[in-house]
Design an enzyme around this catalytic site. Structure first.
Site: not given
Length: 385
Positions: A74, A133, A160, A354
């Protein structure tokens, strides 16, 4: 020429400096294409999607293919203002790679670069994905037919980064790695009125309070305690002034579960609670759901067992079996449609995912490349399809 560790770090740093939000990854995609253009093109085929213009797929043609192995990374960033004071900090105010997708992309480019120089046995399909996201970029690509024809995928892999694991550690588990998530909006239609005459109104705030209290019992009293589910209402809007009874209230939240059945069960209980309150308070309640592509990341058992066995037996890799997390990932949709699995790459950041302080250890990039290349080579030399 194979990219060095230092070159991969520089790629990651450039990506870090140009973060873009979901569906806006134009500079990112252009830079990824620029890097790929420097690779040997002998066995490469590139595919773009006009209706998803920031996506990019790359096929590496195998020498004796018996399967198509997919690898997804991603590319989008988050609306977070960076605070790390880096020389290569974000040039886009208020946007940051706070989830490490810049590192994901650097790892993917390292793997692709290796196979552009060393032709794989099987076909490999790399999916550089926008909009993880938000806006479910994986689902959008799938629904557009991205993975058809020569870009069809038989088994799908993705990673990830994990700030809680030591740098380069590979973490995984059979079963659910990430929860599925669903957005839920509740709109309560009552009747506004003067604060002095409550009997002539129908207070949406009182109804909202009852709704929130009752929904909290879904987790504590309707679900097996050894199973996992989460309901969080993070936003509520109602009223205009202190002496006017609110005629409408809006509640926004999220539902999370480790499997789709749990999510569906919670959704149904919320609908039932809303229906009961409609009768109790003589009001109207609208329940809206939006799951998009954020299905649970439920790792395929056979693929994951093979992956874990390889990682455990490889003396160059440190492997940890991890617990499921309640965070969401739209890779769950793709591996709901195509057999696949996701794993963690440890990046040992002081800041959480985040957060404005997220700062992954870049030494993880080469370790991630080496681990995936090693596994893919092992996988392609197995006899079973």
């Amino acid at each position: 020429m194979t990219l060095s560790s230092d070159e991969l770090i520089q790629i990651r740093r450039h990506l870090h400096s140009i973060p873009e939000l979901s569906m806006q990854e134009y500079k990112t995609q252009a830079y990824v294409k620029q890097i790929i253009a420097s690779f040997s093109q002998t066995n490469l085929e590139i595919k773009e999607l006009p209706d998803l213009p920031t996506a990019l797929l790359v096929l590496v043609k195998g020498s004796k293919p018996v399967r198509n192995i997919g690898y997804r990374c991603d590319m989008d960033a988050l609306p977070v203002t960076e605070t790390n004071g880096l020389s290569y900090a974000s040039k886009n105010p208020g946007v940051m790679h706070a989830c490490g997708h810049d590192l994901h992309t650097a790892v993917a480019l390292g793997i692709l670069n290796y196979y552009s120089e060393h032709q794989p046995k099987d076909n490999l399909v790399f999916f550089f994905q926008p909009a993880e996201e938000s806006e479910s970029g994986g689902k959008v690509a799938y629904d557009l037919g991205a993975f058809t024809g020569s870009f069809q995928i038989d088994e799908f892999y993705g990673l990830h980064d994990n700030p809680l694991l030591k740098t380069g550690v590979i973490g995984c588990r059979n079963g659910t790695l990430f929860a599925g998530t669903t957005e839920v909006n509740i709109i309560i239609h009552g009747k506004s009125g003067h604060a002095a005459y409550p009997h002539l109104a129908n207070d949406a705030i009182v109804i909202a309070a009852n709704f929130i209290n009752q929904v909290q019992t879904v987790i504590s009293r309707s679900i097996d305690p050894i199973k996992c589910g989460v309901i969080t209402f993070g936003k509520i809007q109602a009223g205009v002034i202190r002496n006017v009874i609110a005629g409408e209230a809006r509640i926004e939240g999220t539902i999370r579960g480790l499997n789709q059945e749990m999510i569906e069960f919670i959704r149904q209980r919320i609908i039932e609670i809303a229906a009961g309150l409609e009768k109790s308070f003589n009001c109207q309640i609208t329940v809206e759901y939006n799951q998009g592509g954020y299905y649970p990341v439920e790792n395929n058992s056979e693929l994951t067992k093979r992956f874990i066995n390889y990682m455990k037996e490889n003396k160059q890799i440190t492997f940890e079996e991890t617990k499921p997390k309640m965070t969401g990932e739209d890779f769950g949709y793709l591996i709901n449609k195509i057999p696949g699995m996701m794993f963690w790459l440890g990046v040992e950041s002081k800041g959480a995912l985040h957060s404005a302080e997220f700062l992954p250890n870049e030494a993880a990039i080469q370790k991630g490349v080496d681990a995936v290349v090693g596994f893919f080579n092992y996988r392609m030399n197995l006899e079973e399809v």
